[in-house]
Design a protein around this motif. Structure first.
Motif, PDB file in Angstrom:
ATOM      1  N   LEU A   1      23.336 -29.290   2.526  1.00 20.63           N
ATOM      2  CA  LEU A   1      22.878 -28.418   1.445  1.00 20.63           C
ATOM      3  C   LEU A   1      24.017 -27.532   0.954  1.00 20.63           C
ATOM      4  CD1 LEU A   1      19.305 -27.261   2.407  1.00 20.63           C
ATOM      5  CD2 LEU A   1      20.027 -28.767   0.580  1.00 20.63           C
TER       6      LEU A   1
ATOM      7  N   PHE B   1      27.138 -28.220   0.989  1.00 22.56           N
ATOM      8  CA  PHE B   1      28.030 -29.056   0.184  1.00 22.56           C
ATOM      9  C   PHE B   1      27.462 -29.260  -1.215  1.00 22.56           C
ATOM     10  CE2 PHE B   1      28.915 -33.365  -1.333  1.00 22.56           C
ATOM     11  CZ  PHE B   1      30.265 -33.201  -1.581  1.00 22.56           C
ATOM     12  N   ILE B   2      26.148 -29.479  -1.291  1.00 22.53           N
ATOM     13  CA  ILE B   2      25.522 -29.643  -2.607  1.00 22.53           C
ATOM     14  C   ILE B   2      25.684 -28.361  -3.416  1.00 22.53           C
ATOM     15  CG2 ILE B   2      23.282 -29.873  -3.745  1.00 22.53           C
ATOM     16  CD1 ILE B   2      22.623 -31.898  -1.514  1.00 22.53           C
TER      17      ILE B   2
ATOM     18  N   ALA C   1      29.233 -28.497  -4.701  1.00 22.26           N
ATOM     19  CA  ALA C   1      29.570 -29.597  -5.597  1.00 22.26           C
ATOM     20  C   ALA C   1      28.711 -29.616  -6.849  1.00 22.26           C
ATOM     21  CB  ALA C   1      29.416 -30.927  -4.846  1.00 22.26           C
TER      22      ALA C   1
END
Lengths: 380, 526
Positions: B338, B340-341, B344
């Motif tokens: 999560l 990383f999301i 990104a």
């Protein structure tokens, strides 16, 4: 036929429908977000994760070499120099991106080892604890305290578990050694060797034990539920035939609870594999170019006996417990936070995230599916 | 054939009976088994206690170490320099505001006027600036001496301790001799500080002179820099306050443990690895953690409670079979994924949306940083949903059937039944669910470490609600980020363990509150 006494209730009905839809929206937002995250990661990650070698190679530095014709070559550190020589004066520039090359075999193996250790420990402790709570415990101070402890343990932040693991396993846990370190709190001489409380250092064992306590409350609660679900009549029948308490548990309760316990263990595995903070200081490394059982050992003299060879093999094998490892969640953290972001690092990122998500998601899905299946099969 | 009596069992029966009455170490085997399982469940208590013990073992020394550091900070005169430094820093801000105004000024004339003002500001502060920087060098030297002495002294005490614990007389003598050799005099604070005190008058005079010059220069400022113009009187008052503080400052004033504790719990600066002085104040971290949790709760509560009500009361069986597993599945998404999301995708998404013209009325838009409190709060809300959903649904499930049946019998519509009867009856469980969600959010590490922006400062509440679009740092994030880089036993290390203790206490109390609420309003089982 119309009811002549009915008032006009279209307004009420409209309100009912509106409220129902508002509530429905709440549920479907969550469902929609989850599905879109999953699809997005799959869409971005699948092409990178299916590249040859991504699952079977160790992590390395990515070298990106640009040639004069505009061709861009991505290669590992081993072939980078050869490639540059081959290009000769066609060579324009070279960029290196740490941790983004090769595959993610190291992190996968590390995560698997950590999960293995943590689940073995947590399963043993958790099931024993659940058996006590469900079969033996009588109301009292001790039972209340245990229940309180489980509830609180479930609420402790994972990073605090990390601190605990660092203090307890990395720096204090007892080891058998001939030369105790200075930092040992105390040393118990055993004659042939010493039991020194100097900690296990950062290694799979420390990380696995730390993770075990993170998932312990989950396993206890789930196992207890499974044991409680076995009908009381089974126990009574067994006791009526003259079996002891233990025989009853072993023969008439555990066999029926085991499938359920194993199912919930899978959820514990998913949890253990997903945690990052507890292994940050206890087991994980940002980079390692060897698998845990490929430890460097001094070469043996030519005339070394069989025993020496055997000893080295054992030492290498024990590396799976005593070495620090890369782990998938920590690898993703490293890729996301510790290196500059660009299109090349993105490949490794999405690839790893995809593999990780699929791994964890399939575990969770299996567990959920098995539970539904078991519920249908065992109906008393 | 005589019947086998219980006292004289037959050959087969005797074997059976012997087996069951065999004792180990004089104890009944059944009892041993029971004790074994009991001991295993006791491990949960032991672990909880051990967590406290190890946190305290590494963190307990913090207050005394920090107390010692603050003592040196005062005795070496660093505190004195910092008092004088505050107005100087303000002056720098004013000058740079002038410089910016000059760069954007339209006419040459305005440029010249602003340039003159800037120069007047700069020259006026110069004498005071010079004195402070000299004093700073001196104070740093004193601090180094003090630290050196402290290290040697600790070493000497260790040698002495080793000497007293050893039984070998020659070794003991050696150790004692070594300890004697490493003995050094404590730095003479009085002598060192005299150099600072001597210049107190001079510094006060330089600062007072500065304010008079500044006062006249400010009057001449053009109206284009109104903000500087209005800031000057406040700045002058600040300088006067600082001068007064300098005059009453004394190096001998003792630093109490209370001061050290206050400086930790209420200190507004978390400054580490500084060449000047490290401060460990948790207020910026705590504000960050609380703001993020607040945002997360505000998003997660309506969603998860409405989802729980819908699934429990309205949804058809097919819908339930989709919603429940999917929400349960969220629990399995690792937090690092999560996070990383958040880096990104969500970050750029929020930043892009904030640049839309039609949304410019929202405070804080367009936003500067894509990693901010809102981003982290949003993702944490997503993480908290499964916890809150399943607990709230349990609570709704536990409402006795008779309640809704009675309501139906009275002719209430479904909506009325749900919101006037069932939800009020389950409200304690729902509140407990929200609190447990809070516990989960406050303790979450990876999402905030990756997404919150990691700026260690108290967010600026000046822009009202826009504060949630600023970066922040958190209690959990700081441990994860800094612990790997500090040496064991240093004050920084101890401070991080203190933060861990604080987190532990917070999570325990949130848990306790949730339990109390759930217990208090428990309805009778029907």
């Amino acid at each position: 036929m119309n009811n002549p006494f009915a008032g006009d209730n279209t307004r009420i009905q409209r309100r009912e429908t509106a409220a129902r839809w508002a509530l429905r929206m709440g549920s479907y937002t969550v469902v929609f977000l989850t599905v879109s995250i999953f699809l997005f990661i799959t869409f971005k990650g699948l092409p990178h994760a299916t590249k040859p070698g991504f699952l079977t190679e160790l992590t390395s530095t990515l070298h990106v070499i640009e040639s004069k014709s505009g061709e861009i070559i991505q290669t590992g550190p081993a072939q980078a120099d050869a490639m540059k020589q081959k290009l000769g004066d066609q060579f324009v520039s070279e960029k290196t991106i740490s941790y983004s090359g090769g595959g993610i075999l190291g992190p996968i193996v590390g995560t698997a080892l950590l999960v293995l250790v943590s689940v073995s420990v947590a399963l043993f402790l958790g099931v024993c604890c659940a058996i006590y709570l469900s079969e033996y415990a009588k109301k009292g101070k001790f039972l209340e305290t245990v229940r309180l402890a489980i509830l609180n343990l479930a609420g402790v932040p994972s990073v605090v578990f990390g601190l605990f693991g660092l203090g307890a396993f990395v720096l204090t846990a007892p080891v058998l050694t001939n030369a105790p370190a200075d930092r040992a709190i105390f040393v118990i001489p055993l004659g042939f060797t010493n039991l020194s409380f100097q900690g296990w250092d950062t290694c799979v064992l420390s990380g696995g034990f730390t993770l075990a306590f993170v998932i312990l409350p989950v396993i206890i609660t789930a196992s207890e539920q499974c044991l409680q679900a076995v009908p009381q009549g089974f126990r009574e029948t067994s006791m009526a035939l003259g079996a002891t308490r233990w025989q009853t548990i072993w023969r008439s309760v555990l066999p029926f609870a085991t499938p359920g316990i194993l199912t919930s263990t899978i959820l514990g595995i998913a949890r253990a594999a997903g945690e990052t903070a507890p292994i940050m200081f206890t087991a994980a490394l940002a980079f390692k170019d060897k698998l845990p059982w490929q430890k460097d050992l001094p070469p043996l003299p030519a005339d070394a006996g069989m025993f020496a060879h055997w000893e080295q093999s054992v030492q290498r094998f024990l590396g799976i417990f005593t070495e620090s490892v890369q782990a998938l969640p920590y690898h993703i953290y490293t890729l996301a936070a510790k290196i500059p972001q660009n299109e090349y690092s993105e490949q490794a990122q999405y690839g790893s995230v995809f593999v990780f998500l699929i791994l964890v998601a399939s575990l969770a899905a299996t567990s959920i599916w098995l539970r539904i299946h078991l519920r249908k099969k065992y109906k008393w | 054939m005589p019947p086998a009596s219980p006292t004289t069992p037959g050959p087969f029966g005797s074997k059976l009976l012997r087996k069951s009455s065999r004792s180990m170490l004089g104890m009944d085997p059944q009892k041993i088994i029971k004790t074994f399982f009991g001991a295993n469940s006791g491990i949960t208590i032991v672990v909880l206690v051990l967590i406290m013990v190890f946190l305290l073992r590494e963190g307990a020394g913090f207050l005394s170490t920090y107390h010692h550091e603050l003592e040196v900070y005062r005795k070496a005169g660093l505190e004195f320099c910092d008092i004088a430094d505050t107005p100087l820093k303000q002056q720098q801000q004013l000058t740079s505001a002038l410089r910016r105004a000059k760069a954007s000024a339209a006419s040459d004339e305005a440029k010249r006027a602003l340039g003159d003002a800037e120069e007047a500001f700069e020259t006026a502060i110069e004498p005071a600036d010079e004195i402070v920087s000299e004093l700073k060098t001196h104070a740093t030297e004193t601090k180094e001496l003090a630290n050196e002495f402290h290290t040697l002294e600790v070493g000497r005490l260790q040698l002495l301790a080793a000497a007293y614990s050893t039984s070998d007389p020659t070794r003991k003598a050696d150790l004692l001799k070594e300890a004697e050799l490493s003995k050094v005099d404590a730095p003479n604070y009085e002598e060192r500080i005299a150099a600072v005190i001597d210049r107190r008058e001079e510094l006060a005079k330089a600062l007072t002179d500065y304010t008079t010059v500044l006062g006249t220069a400010a009057v001449a400022l053009p109206d284009a820099v109104a903000d500087v113009k209005t800031a000057v009187p406040a700045h002058i008052a600040e300088v006067h306050a600082a001068v007064k503080k300098l005059e009453t400052w004394s190096w001998q004033e003792p630093v109490s443990f209370f001061t050290a504790a206050r400086s930790f719990f209420f200190g507004t600066g978390w400054i580490t690895n500084s060449s000047w002085q490290d401060f460990y104040g948790v207020v910026p971290l705590l504000t960050g953690s609380l703001l993020i949790s607040l945002v997360a709760l505000l998003i997660a509560t309506p969603i998860s409670v409405s989802a729980a009500i819908y699934t429990n009361q309205f949804a058809s069986d097919q819908e339930k079979e989709i919603i429940k597993p999917v929400i349960e599945f969220i629990q399995a998404i690792p937090s690092v994924v999560l996070g990383f999301i958040g880096i990104a995708v969500v970050g750029d998404l929020i930043k892009g949306v904030s640049q839309w013209e039609i949304l410019s009325w929202i405070p804080g838009f367009p936003i500067q940083e894509r990693l901010n409190i809102f981003n982290a709060g949003f993702l944490l809300a997503f993480m908290a949903v499964p916890t809150m959903f399943s607990l709230a649904e349990d609570a709704l499930n536990n409402v006795p059937r008779a309640y809704s049946e009675a309501s139906d019998a009275l002719g209430a519509t479904k909506l009325q039944t749900v919101f006037r009867v069932i939800v009020p009856a389950a409200i304690s469980g729902i509140l407990a669910a929200i609190l447990l969600g809070l516990g989960r959010v406050i303790g979450e590490t990876m999402v905030v470490l990756l997404v919150a922006g990691n700026r260690i400062a108290i967010p600026d509440f000046g822009d009202g609600l826009g504060v949630i679009f600023q970066p922040a740092h958190t209690l959990t994030g700081i441990i994860a980020q800094e612990l790997g880089e500090v040496s064991r036993g240093s004050s920084h290390w101890q401070a991080l363990f203190m933060v861990g203790i604080l987190l532990f206490v917070i999570s325990l109390s949130v848990n306790w509150c949730a339990r109390t609420i759930a217990k208090r309003f428990e309805h009778p089982k029907a």
